[in-house]
Design a protein around this motif. Sequence first.
Motif, PDB file in Angstrom:
ATOM      1  N   ALA A 156       4.572   3.750   8.278  1.00 36.11           N
ATOM      2  CA  ALA A 156       3.250   3.183   8.009  1.00 36.11           C
ATOM      3  C   ALA A 156       3.341   1.701   7.656  1.00 36.11           C
ATOM      4  N   MET A 157       4.353   1.337   6.849  1.00 35.28           N
ATOM      5  CA  MET A 157       4.526  -0.061   6.480  1.00 35.28           C
ATOM      6  C   MET A 157       4.937  -0.898   7.687  1.00 35.28           C
ATOM      7  N   ALA A 192      14.456   4.684   7.984  1.00 37.32           N
ATOM      8  CA  ALA A 192      14.117   3.327   8.412  1.00 37.32           C
ATOM      9  C   ALA A 192      13.130   3.363   9.565  1.00 37.32           C
ATOM     10  N   ALA A 193      12.302   2.343   9.641  1.00 38.84           N
ATOM     11  CA  ALA A 193      11.412   2.135  10.781  1.00 38.84           C
ATOM     12  C   ALA A 193      11.442   0.649  11.100  1.00 38.84           C
ATOM     13  N   ASP A 194      11.811   0.311  12.330  1.00 36.34           N
ATOM     14  CA  ASP A 194      11.893  -1.091  12.752  1.00 36.34           C
ATOM     15  C   ASP A 194      10.522  -1.593  13.174  1.00 36.34           C
ATOM     16  N   ILE A 195      10.267  -2.865  12.957  1.00 35.41           N
ATOM     17  CA  ILE A 195       8.996  -3.457  13.366  1.00 35.41           C
ATOM     18  C   ILE A 195       8.842  -3.353  14.888  1.00 35.41           C
ATOM     19  N   PRO A 213       0.812  -1.222   0.000  1.00 36.49           N
ATOM     20  CA  PRO A 213       0.000   0.000   0.000  1.00 36.49           C
ATOM     21  C   PRO A 213       0.845   1.271   0.000  1.00 36.49           C
ATOM     22  N   GLN A 214       2.111   1.171   0.391  1.00 39.72           N
ATOM     23  CA  GLN A 214       2.987   2.339   0.456  1.00 39.72           C
ATOM     24  C   GLN A 214       3.830   2.522  -0.800  1.00 39.72           C
ATOM     25  N   LYS A 253       6.796   3.422  14.969  1.00 44.80           N
ATOM     26  CA  LYS A 253       6.488   4.852  14.862  1.00 44.80           C
ATOM     27  C   LYS A 253       7.730   5.732  14.851  1.00 44.80           C
ATOM     28  N   LEU A 254       8.893   5.125  15.107  1.00 48.53           N
ATOM     29  CA  LEU A 254      10.118   5.908  15.247  1.00 48.53           C
ATOM     30  C   LEU A 254      10.999   5.747  14.015  1.00 48.53           C
ATOM     31  N   GLU A 255      10.911   6.685  13.087  1.00 47.80           N
ATOM     32  CA  GLU A 255      11.769   6.650  11.899  1.00 47.80           C
ATOM     33  C   GLU A 255      13.125   7.263  12.216  1.00 47.80           C
TER      34      GLU A 255
END
Length: 494
Positions: A112-113, A146-149, A85-86, A153-155
Amino acid sequence: MGINAEELTELIDSDEDFPAQRQDEPSPFQYAAGEEPDWGWDGRGVYRWAAGSTRFRDRGALLLNPDLDGRDFAVGQWIGYRPTPQGPAMDWQTELGTIRIIHTTEHGAASAMAEELAEEGGAAHGVVTVCALVGDIGWSGPALLAADIAQPKLEYEASWGLVMKLAGHALPWWPGLLRRADVISQWSPGAQVTIAEVLPDKQEATLRRAAESGAFDHAARTALTDLANALRNRRVEGVDSDIRIFGRHDPRLKGERLLIAAQHRAEGYPLPRIDDQELLAEGWRAIASSQLFEAYEPLRIGMLHDSRLLPYGPQTEVPAGLATSRRWSQQLTACAPTTLHAVLAGDAEDVTFYTDEVTGIPAVRRRAHRQGMWIFLSPLRLPETGARLRSVVLDDTVWITTTDGRIHPGPCTPSDHLWWGDGWGDRPTEAAWVISQLLDNLSTKVSLRDHWDRAPRGLMHLLNHQHPYGTELSRAMLENARSESHHDDPEDAA
């Protein structure tokens, strides 16, 4: 982070690198209740700090862990393309887990992903980190967020070079206008560069649709097609520029860290442009003066991209309650709206339409405000009537009064505006040079070429003062100022 209050106090006292507290912006409710705003920490700052700490390293940003620096990794594996979706994505299996790269610069795409995957249980497809493009280029390649799983919310900023080492493969990259699913899905390691068409954007498609509608004459169709071709050529040039900047500016990147995965089709470009400027001008005049629904959006697009396509100066807005604008409005003639009037009106509802029969400029009165606003296109020149410049009035714009009793917005060139007053270091040389030309010949088509050097210094100094609105400068005052050299001005001497 799993840090309790006691540990937090200890960290604040003992670790000088621990991020400082910050005060949140108070909410309207806190303002109303007289409460103090909350104090806290920036989550991204703490997450980055944790990656560099010893005790909390395994809880910090995954791709900022200093233990990864200089380390050799087992060769990763390309898992494949994934539509998301992104945006179009590629998955790479690495020692750390699967890293997903979304080939988009959309704000917040990585987070978001990552949030979406975290909601699926945190182990969907084994993805541990999602990366998205920022749009610029770093030391090791295109910049990544980057955003970790674990903390979706923390890029944070990540290194293209590190992701490349983890993948064990030079990473593919697509120019922005070729960053499409139908192009990216064709890639796999070892694939040839994809040759793809640069697709028309919404504006180009609108222009071509209007040109093919049968609603316009030959000149208008030619003008619409010419601008559509110009927009496509700019987009193709943008792809070339992207490739040059990202793939060729540093020989160390090409092939070793970054693979240019697609290029635009070169055959047939650049698209042809029309050299007959008179024909183009005739076409845009016909579009502007028409009352066709099909003309509105093409004209709006044209005026966004080229201020010179119509025989008028810049768009100007002034309050209707000014003495100058009230006096000028008496010279206007009410008329049926043309397409140009409609573009000037925009989405305003309570409007009336006028034409200045002397200069030919269109004007719209918008009544949304208590006094209303005049919106018009300034003239390029004042008419030849045998009159002379009588005075200049400094209001929301520069107004010219003439010896035959008329008042006009100051003439200007299409891409400039006339202003006066203290410009915080800038000087009103445009207005000074225009006024100087009008003092010599009221009906001249003004030029702003080299206005910095040609504007009389005395006139520039006169206009550089913050006069009260409505100040009227007589011809004698203007002539006197023009004759002064101001060599004694210490700023000029410097």
